[in-house]
Design a protein around this motif. Sequence first.
Motif, mmCIF file in Angstrom:
data_model
loop_
_atom_site.group_PDB
_atom_site.id
_atom_site.type_symbol
_atom_site.label_atom_id
_atom_site.label_comp_id
_atom_site.label_asym_id
_atom_site.label_seq_id
_atom_site.Cartn_x
_atom_site.Cartn_y
_atom_site.Cartn_z
ATOM 1 N N ASP A 1 0.822 -1.207 0.000
ATOM 2 C CA ASP A 1 0.000 0.000 0.000
ATOM 3 C C ASP A 1 0.857 1.259 0.000
ATOM 4 O O ASP A 1 0.519 2.249 -0.631
ATOM 5 C CB ASP A 1 -0.930 0.000 1.221
ATOM 6 C CG ASP A 1 -1.969 -1.114 1.150
ATOM 7 O OD1 ASP A 1 -2.312 -1.510 0.024
ATOM 8 O OD2 ASP A 1 -2.410 -1.567 2.211
ATOM 9 N N ALA A 2 1.961 1.228 0.734
ATOM 10 C CA ALA A 2 2.862 2.375 0.813
ATOM 11 C C ALA A 2 4.265 1.896 0.462
ATOM 12 O O ALA A 2 5.011 1.446 1.340
ATOM 13 C CB ALA A 2 2.833 2.985 2.210
ATOM 14 N N PRO A 3 4.633 1.933 -0.818
ATOM 15 C CA PRO A 3 5.944 1.420 -1.226
ATOM 16 C C PRO A 3 7.074 2.161 -0.533
ATOM 17 O O PRO A 3 7.029 3.375 -0.359
ATOM 18 C CB PRO A 3 5.951 1.654 -2.744
ATOM 19 C CG PRO A 3 4.934 2.715 -2.989
ATOM 20 C CD PRO A 3 3.883 2.509 -1.957
ATOM 21 N N GLU A 4 8.087 1.405 -0.144
ATOM 22 C CA GLU A 4 9.219 1.981 0.557
ATOM 23 C C GLU A 4 10.497 1.971 -0.281
ATOM 24 O O GLU A 4 11.515 2.522 0.138
ATOM 25 C CB GLU A 4 9.464 1.216 1.861
ATOM 26 C CG GLU A 4 8.279 1.280 2.831
ATOM 27 C CD GLU A 4 8.535 0.474 4.088
ATOM 28 O OE1 GLU A 4 9.573 -0.220 4.145
ATOM 29 O OE2 GLU A 4 7.694 0.542 5.009
ATOM 30 N N SER A 5 10.449 1.361 -1.447
ATOM 31 C CA SER A 5 11.642 1.260 -2.281
ATOM 32 C C SER A 5 11.265 1.344 -3.747
ATOM 33 O O SER A 5 10.084 1.209 -4.121
ATOM 34 C CB SER A 5 12.362 -0.065 -2.013
ATOM 35 O OG SER A 5 11.580 -1.150 -2.488
ATOM 36 N N ALA A 6 12.283 1.545 -4.578
ATOM 37 C CA ALA A 6 12.050 1.549 -6.022
ATOM 38 C C ALA A 6 11.543 0.194 -6.485
ATOM 39 O O ALA A 6 10.699 0.097 -7.378
ATOM 40 C CB ALA A 6 13.354 1.911 -6.745
ATOM 41 N N GLY A 7 12.059 -0.883 -5.861
ATOM 42 C CA GLY A 7 11.594 -2.223 -6.207
ATOM 43 C C GLY A 7 10.132 -2.434 -5.866
ATOM 44 O O GLY A 7 9.407 -3.119 -6.600
ATOM 45 N N ASP A 8 9.675 -1.850 -4.757
ATOM 46 C CA ASP A 8 8.249 -1.937 -4.404
ATOM 47 C C ASP A 8 7.390 -1.295 -5.496
ATOM 48 O O ASP A 8 6.327 -1.818 -5.862
ATOM 49 C CB ASP A 8 7.982 -1.226 -3.076
ATOM 50 C CG ASP A 8 8.482 -2.016 -1.877
ATOM 51 O OD1 ASP A 8 8.804 -3.208 -2.041
ATOM 52 O OD2 ASP A 8 8.551 -1.431 -0.778
ATOM 53 N N CYS A 9 7.833 -0.145 -5.981
ATOM 54 C CA CYS A 9 7.079 0.552 -7.033
ATOM 55 C C CYS A 9 6.996 -0.300 -8.296
ATOM 56 O O CYS A 9 5.933 -0.435 -8.904
ATOM 57 C CB CYS A 9 7.731 1.891 -7.359
ATOM 58 S SG CYS A 9 7.589 3.137 -6.076
ATOM 59 N N LEU A 10 8.123 -0.877 -8.691
ATOM 60 C CA LEU A 10 8.133 -1.710 -9.892
ATOM 61 C C LEU A 10 7.254 -2.935 -9.706
ATOM 62 O O LEU A 10 6.480 -3.302 -10.605
ATOM 63 C CB LEU A 10 9.566 -2.128 -10.216
ATOM 64 C CG LEU A 10 9.721 -3.107 -11.389
ATOM 65 C CD1 LEU A 10 9.134 -2.518 -12.668
ATOM 66 C CD2 LEU A 10 11.180 -3.486 -11.586
ATOM 67 N N THR A 11 7.331 -3.573 -8.544
ATOM 68 C CA THR A 11 6.525 -4.767 -8.284
ATOM 69 C C THR A 11 5.031 -4.457 -8.369
ATOM 70 O O THR A 11 4.269 -5.194 -9.001
ATOM 71 C CB THR A 11 6.863 -5.341 -6.900
ATOM 72 O OG1 THR A 11 8.245 -5.711 -6.864
ATOM 73 C CG2 THR A 11 6.008 -6.560 -6.589
ATOM 74 N N ALA A 12 4.620 -3.363 -7.737
ATOM 75 C CA ALA A 12 3.210 -2.983 -7.781
ATOM 76 C C ALA A 12 2.774 -2.688 -9.213
ATOM 77 O O ALA A 12 1.666 -3.058 -9.628
ATOM 78 C CB ALA A 12 2.974 -1.761 -6.893
ATOM 79 N N CYS A 13 3.632 -2.030 -9.977
ATOM 80 C CA CYS A 13 3.330 -1.707 -11.372
ATOM 81 C C CYS A 13 3.147 -2.976 -12.192
ATOM 82 O O CYS A 13 2.183 -3.111 -12.950
ATOM 83 C CB CYS A 13 4.456 -0.846 -11.950
ATOM 84 S SG CYS A 13 4.256 -0.405 -13.678
ATOM 85 N N LEU A 14 4.059 -3.928 -12.046
ATOM 86 C CA LEU A 14 3.962 -5.180 -12.797
ATOM 87 C C LEU A 14 2.682 -5.930 -12.449
ATOM 88 O O LEU A 14 1.976 -6.428 -13.333
ATOM 89 C CB LEU A 14 5.177 -6.061 -12.502
ATOM 90 C CG LEU A 14 6.539 -5.537 -12.994
ATOM 91 C CD1 LEU A 14 7.655 -6.463 -12.531
ATOM 92 C CD2 LEU A 14 6.555 -5.399 -14.508
ATOM 93 N N ARG A 15 2.365 -6.000 -11.171
ATOM 94 C CA ARG A 15 1.161 -6.737 -10.767
ATOM 95 C C ARG A 15 -0.110 -6.077 -11.282
ATOM 96 O O ARG A 15 -1.050 -6.758 -11.712
ATOM 97 C CB ARG A 15 1.133 -6.858 -9.238
ATOM 98 C CG ARG A 15 2.220 -7.788 -8.719
ATOM 99 C CD ARG A 15 2.301 -7.836 -7.207
ATOM 100 N NE ARG A 15 3.347 -8.765 -6.790
ATOM 101 C CZ ARG A 15 3.732 -8.952 -5.544
ATOM 102 N NH1 ARG A 15 3.155 -8.262 -4.550
ATOM 103 N NH2 ARG A 15 4.691 -9.818 -5.251
ATOM 104 N N THR A 16 -0.126 -4.760 -11.279
ATOM 105 C CA THR A 16 -1.306 -4.045 -11.778
ATOM 106 C C THR A 16 -1.534 -4.338 -13.256
ATOM 107 O O THR A 16 -2.657 -4.659 -13.680
ATOM 108 C CB THR A 16 -1.124 -2.533 -11.570
ATOM 109 O OG1 THR A 16 -1.093 -2.247 -10.176
ATOM 110 C CG2 THR A 16 -2.262 -1.753 -12.225
#
Length: 503
Positions: free
Chosen positions: A219-234
Amino acid sequence: MSRQHKETERSYEGALRGPISAAGLPGVASVRTGTTQRLDAVYFDTPDLRLLRRGVTLRRRTGGPDAGWHLKTPQPDGSRTETRLPPDGRRNRPPAELTARAAVHARGGRLDAVAHLRTRRDPTLLLDEGGCTLAEIDRDAVSAGLIGPGGTTSGAADWTETEVEAATAGPRLLDAVEERLLAGGLQPSASGTKLGRALHDRLAELPAGAPAARPAGPDAPESAGDCLTACLRTHVAALESLDAAVRLDEPDAVHRMRVHVRRLRSALAAHQRLLRKGSVDDIDDELRRLGRILGRARDAEVLGRRLTTGAADLPPDLGPRTTCELLETVFRDRYETAWRSAVQEMRRPRYFALLGTLEDLAADPPLRGRARRGRREAGKVLARQRKRTARRLRAALDLAPGHNRDEALHRARKAAKRARYAAECTEPLLGKPARRLAQRTKRVQKALGAHQDGVVGERAVRELAAGAPHDVAFRLGVLHARQRRDADHHVAVAAKAGRKLGV
């Protein structure tokens, strides 16, 4: 024609003894016993139960108020979307529409009957003060048989369970009913569905399938990898959700699927330094191929709309109506040919293999250690994309008008699009800086997109005019001359927007 509705229900093993009272149930004014129903359902799946392993059920049911064909697919919030078709007289093959909607889950497998369930249902209705149904509590006595090759039925099993399905009720009432049922000795169903219980032993013998609900990004990404992971899943989830819409040729479906393919490619390219080297090269190749296949249909759709709109503005003496009809026919045929080709490709193992690979990628991206870094690393991703866009746009603007400049402007447009998508991906972490870059690159992308539309339109009209009768060629010549009349304006808009990127 199919109908869809959202189904929210909970299942419990066993049944209460005696009636349930309205006392203490929020919003419930009275309780009414419904008429006993006898339901007969045949369920369809692949031999290795690909639908069931993904939480999907497809059945033909007789009896009850909703007899017919039902396809149920799980949603992230725990509900299910039920698509219904009326009875059609067929017993052994599901309707084409439901087969198309189930294809992304069946992964190309043939759908055959796998189970036969007979249910005696005694419903209890929970009503509000106006007599409207808030929820229904069903006591189901079930008899299930497994269907093997050749239609033989074996392995009969009997059990009793309770289902609670919301009509207009929210979670508060369902929670209160659940508390009442658990206090009465019932337990939540281990399988979640009748079919799951009937096929439990067979399901246990098979390898694990894809999860019914894919993990969401933080819900609240803490890293660049979190952002990429959320983007891929979406975007993987969105791409799969559009599979049926493309197969059924629903409006704008090809365009939307193509956008998600492009966004996935852009995300992987923009964040390549966060990923293990070479780990997504094959995925990018397959996404590029799928994008091109979808693009043929989408391009015919967009180009036909643009040229037909332009032809409608021709002078009356040039026969705008006749020209529009000609263009509509040409591009409708092109679209239908390209769409059929795309659907044919989506029936191949290669396409289904890509979907499986994308699911694995989204579930566990091959991130490097630097992906664990936060705002600074995400900022570097955006800085690289901004500079790349500015560099390409600057190089294009330095060229003299002509083919080479058109190609360079098109490359600059694609760079702006990648930068925009990267900014939107990292906005949950970076906030305003990412949002500002997304807005600026979108302006460049939009202006250069309008310019590219003119380039493509000009080329298409020229091809259509070659060999056409003299009168048609003359009309198309006028239309050709109009394709680039706003080219200088679009380039100027892009240049102005680009100055804020460092051009």
